[in-house]
Scaffold this motif. Sequence first.
Motif, PDB file in Angstrom:
ATOM      1  N   THR A 161       0.832  -1.217   0.000  1.00 42.80           N
ATOM      2  CA  THR A 161       0.000   0.000   0.000  1.00 42.80           C
ATOM      3  C   THR A 161       0.860   1.259   0.000  1.00 42.80           C
ATOM      4  N   LEU A 162       2.052   1.205   0.584  1.00 37.24           N
ATOM      5  CA  LEU A 162       2.961   2.357   0.510  1.00 37.24           C
ATOM      6  C   LEU A 162       3.404   2.607  -0.931  1.00 37.24           C
ATOM      7  N   PHE A 163       3.692   1.535  -1.665  1.00 38.07           N
ATOM      8  CA  PHE A 163       4.039   1.699  -3.080  1.00 38.07           C
ATOM      9  C   PHE A 163       2.867   2.307  -3.848  1.00 38.07           C
ATOM     10  N   ASN A 164       1.657   1.937  -3.488  1.00 43.09           N
ATOM     11  CA  ASN A 164       0.470   2.488  -4.143  1.00 43.09           C
ATOM     12  C   ASN A 164       0.293   3.957  -3.799  1.00 43.09           C
ATOM     13  N   ARG A 165       0.359   4.292  -2.531  1.00 45.30           N
ATOM     14  CA  ARG A 165       0.061   5.645  -2.079  1.00 45.30           C
ATOM     15  C   ARG A 165       1.187   6.628  -2.387  1.00 45.30           C
ATOM     16  N   ILE A 166       2.423   6.229  -2.126  1.00 44.65           N
ATOM     17  CA  ILE A 166       3.547   7.157  -2.279  1.00 44.65           C
ATOM     18  C   ILE A 166       4.241   6.972  -3.631  1.00 44.65           C
ATOM     19  N   GLY A 167       4.413   5.707  -4.039  1.00 48.02           N
ATOM     20  CA  GLY A 167       5.082   5.439  -5.313  1.00 48.02           C
ATOM     21  C   GLY A 167       4.156   5.498  -6.504  1.00 48.02           C
ATOM     22  N   ARG A 168       2.874   5.695  -6.240  1.00 49.64           N
ATOM     23  CA  ARG A 168       1.848   5.801  -7.289  1.00 49.64           C
ATOM     24  C   ARG A 168       1.815   4.585  -8.211  1.00 49.64           C
ATOM     25  N   VAL A 169       2.095   3.412  -7.633  1.00 43.77           N
ATOM     26  CA  VAL A 169       1.961   2.162  -8.374  1.00 43.77           C
ATOM     27  C   VAL A 169       0.474   1.831  -8.439  1.00 43.77           C
ATOM     28  N   ALA A 170      -0.014   1.464  -9.604  1.00 43.45           N
ATOM     29  CA  ALA A 170      -1.439   1.180  -9.802  1.00 43.45           C
ATOM     30  C   ALA A 170      -1.919   0.089  -8.843  1.00 43.45           C
ATOM     31  N   ASP A 171      -3.198   0.148  -8.500  1.00 42.55           N
ATOM     32  CA  ASP A 171      -3.781  -0.726  -7.475  1.00 42.55           C
ATOM     33  C   ASP A 171      -3.390  -2.197  -7.648  1.00 42.55           C
ATOM     34  N   ASP A 172      -3.836  -2.829  -8.738  1.00 37.56           N
ATOM     35  CA  ASP A 172      -3.579  -4.262  -8.902  1.00 37.56           C
ATOM     36  C   ASP A 172      -2.100  -4.576  -9.065  1.00 37.56           C
ATOM     37  N   GLU A 173      -1.350  -3.667  -9.658  1.00 37.08           N
ATOM     38  CA  GLU A 173       0.097  -3.871  -9.779  1.00 37.08           C
ATOM     39  C   GLU A 173       0.745  -3.852  -8.394  1.00 37.08           C
ATOM     40  N   ALA A 174       0.316  -2.930  -7.545  1.00 30.38           N
ATOM     41  CA  ALA A 174       0.855  -2.861  -6.175  1.00 30.38           C
ATOM     42  C   ALA A 174       0.520  -4.128  -5.402  1.00 30.38           C
ATOM     43  N   ALA A 175      -0.696  -4.649  -5.580  1.00 33.67           N
ATOM     44  CA  ALA A 175      -1.117  -5.853  -4.860  1.00 33.67           C
ATOM     45  C   ALA A 175      -0.294  -7.069  -5.251  1.00 33.67           C
ATOM     46  N   LEU A 176       0.347  -7.029  -6.398  1.00 31.66           N
ATOM     47  CA  LEU A 176       1.131  -8.173  -6.881  1.00 31.66           C
ATOM     48  C   LEU A 176       2.627  -8.035  -6.623  1.00 31.66           C
ATOM     49  N   LEU A 177       3.073  -6.906  -6.088  1.00 29.11           N
ATOM     50  CA  LEU A 177       4.509  -6.695  -5.873  1.00 29.11           C
ATOM     51  C   LEU A 177       5.101  -7.742  -4.937  1.00 29.11           C
ATOM     52  N   ASP A 178       6.298  -8.197  -5.278  1.00 31.09           N
ATOM     53  CA  ASP A 178       7.054  -9.079  -4.397  1.00 31.09           C
ATOM     54  C   ASP A 178       7.791  -8.190  -3.395  1.00 31.09           C
ATOM     55  N   ILE A 179       7.537  -8.389  -2.119  1.00 33.95           N
ATOM     56  CA  ILE A 179       8.146  -7.556  -1.079  1.00 33.95           C
ATOM     57  C   ILE A 179       9.178  -8.393  -0.322  1.00 33.95           C
ATOM     58  N   PRO A 180      10.465  -8.105  -0.509  1.00 32.00           N
ATOM     59  CA  PRO A 180      11.504  -8.903   0.143  1.00 32.00           C
ATOM     60  C   PRO A 180      11.549  -8.683   1.658  1.00 32.00           C
TER      61      PRO A 180
END
Length: 195
Positions: A161-180
């Motif tokens: 959600t931080l990538f979505n809100r601050i990094g402006r990554v699109a909703d579904d793309e953010a939900a699929l991010l691999d977070i190490p």
Amino acid sequence: MLLYVIRHGQTDYNREQRLQGARDIPLNDTGRGQARQNGRTLASAGLELPLDQFDWVSSPLARTRETMELVRESAGLDPRNYRTDALLIELSFGDWEGQTLEEVRRHSKDLIAAREQDKWRFRPPGEKAESYAMLAERTDRFLSKVRRPTVCVAHGGVIRTLFNRIGRVADDEAALLDIPQDRVLKIAYGEIGWI
């Protein structure tokens, strides 16, 4: 805003690819090693301020608190000198928690298909279940309270959600991010990236 964010270290649920959500699952030995390494990374990164001048905040779940304490200890700080914030708890997978997606697929193939169509807004069954969109609203409330440079230990969903809100990554793309679990995320002046 200056924010360093660390995902909790690996748990057995992570290793087994089980939906963990809000369940209070402890770190495993790999996760403890990841947390220690992230503490050493912070200590040697040449940050903008000395580490003891940051606000340190963690999700209250055991895996994030243990990660925080190992990060702080490895960075040369008192492991107990931090606070918790319930806004940082991982999104709840409701009735699906404890299962793998393959196990869920066997009894809820139609729901898995719906989730794949709109992962950001999909809410699993169960009274306490949340979507990423709901979690993002909690993340917004946390961000509105950040008043000074902060080091935060949270969960993969929160970081998405931080990538979505601050990094402006699109909703579904953010939900699929691999977070190490073995990297530190830096958020500074509207920019977001791993160090």
